[in-house]
Scaffold this motif. Structure first.
Motif, mmCIF file in Angstrom:
data_model
loop_
_atom_site.group_PDB
_atom_site.id
_atom_site.type_symbol
_atom_site.label_atom_id
_atom_site.label_comp_id
_atom_site.label_asym_id
_atom_site.label_seq_id
_atom_site.Cartn_x
_atom_site.Cartn_y
_atom_site.Cartn_z
ATOM 1 N N ASP A 59 1.175 -1.342 0.252
ATOM 2 C CA ASP A 59 -0.058 0.184 0.135
ATOM 3 C C ASP A 59 1.128 1.380 -0.578
ATOM 4 O O ASP A 59 0.371 2.024 -0.735
ATOM 5 N N MET A 60 2.163 1.271 0.556
ATOM 6 C CA MET A 60 2.995 2.550 0.475
ATOM 7 C C MET A 60 3.805 2.930 -0.510
ATOM 8 O O MET A 60 4.035 3.810 -0.412
ATOM 9 N N ASP A 61 4.428 1.746 -1.100
ATOM 10 C CA ASP A 61 4.374 2.071 -2.236
ATOM 11 C C ASP A 61 3.872 2.202 -3.601
ATOM 12 O O ASP A 61 4.014 2.613 -4.157
ATOM 13 N N ALA A 62 2.188 2.395 -3.852
ATOM 14 C CA ALA A 62 1.511 2.862 -4.967
ATOM 15 C C ALA A 62 1.045 4.600 -4.350
ATOM 16 O O ALA A 62 1.237 4.958 -2.961
ATOM 17 N N THR A 63 1.502 4.973 -5.469
ATOM 18 C CA THR A 63 1.570 6.868 -5.583
ATOM 19 C C THR A 63 0.127 7.343 -5.985
ATOM 20 O O THR A 63 -0.331 6.264 -6.963
ATOM 21 N N SER A 64 0.059 8.040 -5.135
ATOM 22 C CA SER A 64 -1.069 8.536 -5.800
ATOM 23 C C SER A 64 -0.536 9.406 -6.897
ATOM 24 O O SER A 64 -1.726 10.625 -7.335
ATOM 25 N N ALA A 65 0.393 9.715 -7.044
ATOM 26 C CA ALA A 65 0.723 11.075 -8.042
ATOM 27 C C ALA A 65 1.314 10.410 -9.399
ATOM 28 O O ALA A 65 0.993 8.887 -9.716
ATOM 29 N N LYS A 66 0.448 11.147 -10.092
ATOM 30 C CA LYS A 66 0.759 10.841 -11.687
ATOM 31 C C LYS A 66 1.953 12.354 -12.460
ATOM 32 O O LYS A 66 1.786 13.277 -12.179
ATOM 33 N N PHE A 67 2.550 11.812 -13.140
ATOM 34 C CA PHE A 67 3.705 12.470 -13.398
ATOM 35 C C PHE A 67 3.450 12.463 -15.362
ATOM 36 O O PHE A 67 2.561 12.245 -15.722
ATOM 37 N N LYS A 68 4.277 13.637 -14.788
ATOM 38 C CA LYS A 68 3.768 14.377 -16.718
ATOM 39 C C LYS A 68 4.171 13.454 -17.912
ATOM 40 O O LYS A 68 3.656 13.698 -19.097
ATOM 41 N N ASP A 69 5.355 12.323 -17.928
ATOM 42 C CA ASP A 69 5.737 11.860 -18.151
ATOM 43 C C ASP A 69 6.417 10.832 -18.079
ATOM 44 O O ASP A 69 6.625 9.966 -16.889
ATOM 45 N N ASP A 70 5.466 9.368 -19.031
ATOM 46 C CA ASP A 70 6.108 8.054 -18.653
ATOM 47 C C ASP A 70 7.330 7.613 -17.995
ATOM 48 O O ASP A 70 7.407 6.952 -17.115
ATOM 49 N N LYS A 71 8.511 8.169 -18.870
ATOM 50 C CA LYS A 71 10.042 8.053 -18.194
ATOM 51 C C LYS A 71 9.971 8.650 -16.817
ATOM 52 O O LYS A 71 10.620 8.014 -15.877
ATOM 53 N N THR A 72 9.213 9.716 -16.033
ATOM 54 C CA THR A 72 9.832 10.140 -14.886
ATOM 55 C C THR A 72 9.251 9.445 -14.190
ATOM 56 O O THR A 72 9.652 8.929 -13.298
ATOM 57 N N ALA A 73 7.990 8.837 -14.752
ATOM 58 C CA ALA A 73 7.347 8.093 -13.163
ATOM 59 C C ALA A 73 7.955 6.762 -13.297
ATOM 60 O O ALA A 73 8.286 6.259 -12.023
ATOM 61 N N GLU A 74 8.742 6.462 -14.337
ATOM 62 C CA GLU A 74 8.905 4.817 -14.023
ATOM 63 C C GLU A 74 10.398 5.401 -13.273
ATOM 64 O O GLU A 74 10.576 4.154 -12.520
ATOM 65 N N ILE A 75 11.730 5.698 -13.572
ATOM 66 C CA ILE A 75 12.457 6.386 -12.759
ATOM 67 C C ILE A 75 12.462 6.293 -11.313
ATOM 68 O O ILE A 75 12.918 5.876 -10.170
ATOM 69 N N TYR A 76 10.830 7.264 -10.836
ATOM 70 C CA TYR A 76 10.316 7.726 -9.662
ATOM 71 C C TYR A 76 10.212 5.841 -8.950
ATOM 72 O O TYR A 76 10.119 6.023 -7.534
ATOM 73 N N ASN A 77 9.425 4.992 -9.482
ATOM 74 C CA ASN A 77 9.369 3.774 -8.989
ATOM 75 C C ASN A 77 10.205 3.221 -8.488
ATOM 76 O O ASN A 77 10.441 1.753 -7.684
ATOM 77 N N HIS A 78 11.096 3.098 -9.602
ATOM 78 C CA HIS A 78 12.662 2.201 -9.185
ATOM 79 C C HIS A 78 13.545 3.253 -7.784
ATOM 80 O O HIS A 78 13.618 2.165 -7.055
ATOM 81 N N TYR A 79 13.259 4.450 -7.964
ATOM 82 C CA TYR A 79 13.747 5.186 -6.395
ATOM 83 C C TYR A 79 12.818 4.578 -5.115
ATOM 84 O O TYR A 79 13.747 4.011 -4.419
ATOM 85 N N ILE A 80 11.563 4.520 -5.436
ATOM 86 C CA ILE A 80 10.874 4.120 -3.931
ATOM 87 C C ILE A 80 11.129 2.456 -4.104
ATOM 88 O O ILE A 80 11.063 2.169 -2.643
ATOM 89 N N ALA A 81 11.536 1.592 -5.180
ATOM 90 C CA ALA A 81 11.376 0.717 -4.789
ATOM 91 C C ALA A 81 12.818 -0.061 -4.531
ATOM 92 O O ALA A 81 13.582 -0.212 -2.611
ATOM 93 N N ILE A 82 13.941 1.490 -4.174
ATOM 94 C CA ILE A 82 15.374 0.991 -4.137
ATOM 95 C C ILE A 82 15.019 1.785 -1.647
ATOM 96 O O ILE A 82 15.138 1.108 -1.169
ATOM 97 N N LYS A 83 13.846 2.384 -1.781
ATOM 98 C CA LYS A 83 13.682 3.026 -0.666
ATOM 99 C C LYS A 83 13.498 1.879 0.497
ATOM 100 O O LYS A 83 13.494 2.122 1.352
ATOM 101 N N SER A 84 12.282 1.446 -0.233
ATOM 102 C CA SER A 84 11.714 0.039 0.249
ATOM 103 C C SER A 84 12.750 -1.228 0.148
ATOM 104 O O SER A 84 12.942 -1.869 1.877
ATOM 105 N N ALA A 85 13.890 -1.205 -0.767
ATOM 106 C CA ALA A 85 15.061 -2.363 -0.140
ATOM 107 C C ALA A 85 15.958 -2.039 1.151
ATOM 108 O O ALA A 85 16.094 -2.554 2.300
ATOM 109 N N LEU A 86 15.955 -0.354 1.138
ATOM 110 C CA LEU A 86 16.958 -0.134 2.833
ATOM 111 C C LEU A 86 16.140 -0.246 3.808
ATOM 112 O O LEU A 86 16.102 -0.063 4.857
#
Length: 197
Positions: A59-86
């Motif tokens: 639930d915490m990893d799901a974002t309510s934010a919508k990005f203006k472009d898909d590439k930024t969204a993809e990079i941000y989702n990887h960032y969140i996955a790294i954060k969750s791993a840490l």
């Protein structure tokens, strides 16, 4: 003379008894200290609404934010996955997601700090070094996130205890605090510093 010896022996017995009682009380106080520290840590999380049920990691990893472009969204989702791993203190998972982030960054114009920090996470198996690189990754992500959100929000969170009291930031999809710099040691240590919209 016998009376003096008896008095000394009684006095020694009383002093000995007091010593034993006081040591036992000190041990009981020591055993209470970790609980007091945990309670203090819980109290630091003043932003969390006590009436809401605890959220699980998905639930915490799901974002309510919508990005203006898909590439930024993809990079941000990887960032969140790294954060969750840490948060889970999982160096291997952090490495894997950093590698995926690097693959997503290819053929895009992002700042060099983002690539460098992701590479440092992907090549280290030491979670403490990964956390240091994550600090740099967060600073670079902020540049990427500025003006990139079309709707929804992301929370910029702060732990004042990170890096020996210097403090540091991270981004989250949830108001719930899950500290990537300490993981289970201080899971809820932190606060929301800003909401990015």
């Amino acid at each position: 003379m016998n009376k003096q010896v008896k008095n000394v022996m009684v006095l020694a017995a009383v002093v000995g008894s007091l010593s034993l009682v006081s040591c036992r009380e000190a041990k009981e106080e020591d055993s209470a200290t970790p609980m007091q520290n945990e309670m203090h840590q819980e109290n630091m999380d003043h932003d969390m609404d006590r009436d809401e049920p605890m959220m699980d990691d998905q639930d915490m990893d799901a974002t309510s934010a919508k990005f203006k472009d898909d590439k930024t969204a993809e990079i941000y989702n990887h960032y969140i996955a790294i954060k969750s791993a840490l948060v889970k203190t999982d160096a291997t998972m952090a490495q894997d997601h950093a590698k995926m982030m690097i693959a997503s960054i290819e053929n895009t114009e992002v700042n060099a700090g983002l690539v460098s920090a992701a590479r440092n996470i992907s090549t280290s198996s030491d979670v403490n070094k990964q956390r240091e690189a994550f600090s740099q990754l967060t600073a670079s992500m902020e540049t990427l996130l500025n003006g990139a959100i079309a709707s929804g929000e992301i929370y910029k969170q702060y732990c004042p205890m990170a890096f020996e009291g210097k403090g540091d930031y991270w981004f989250s999809n949830s108001k719930e605090i899950r500290n990537p710099y300490y993981g289970d040691k201080m899971l809820k240590c932190g606060r929301i510093e800003a909401t990015i919209k």
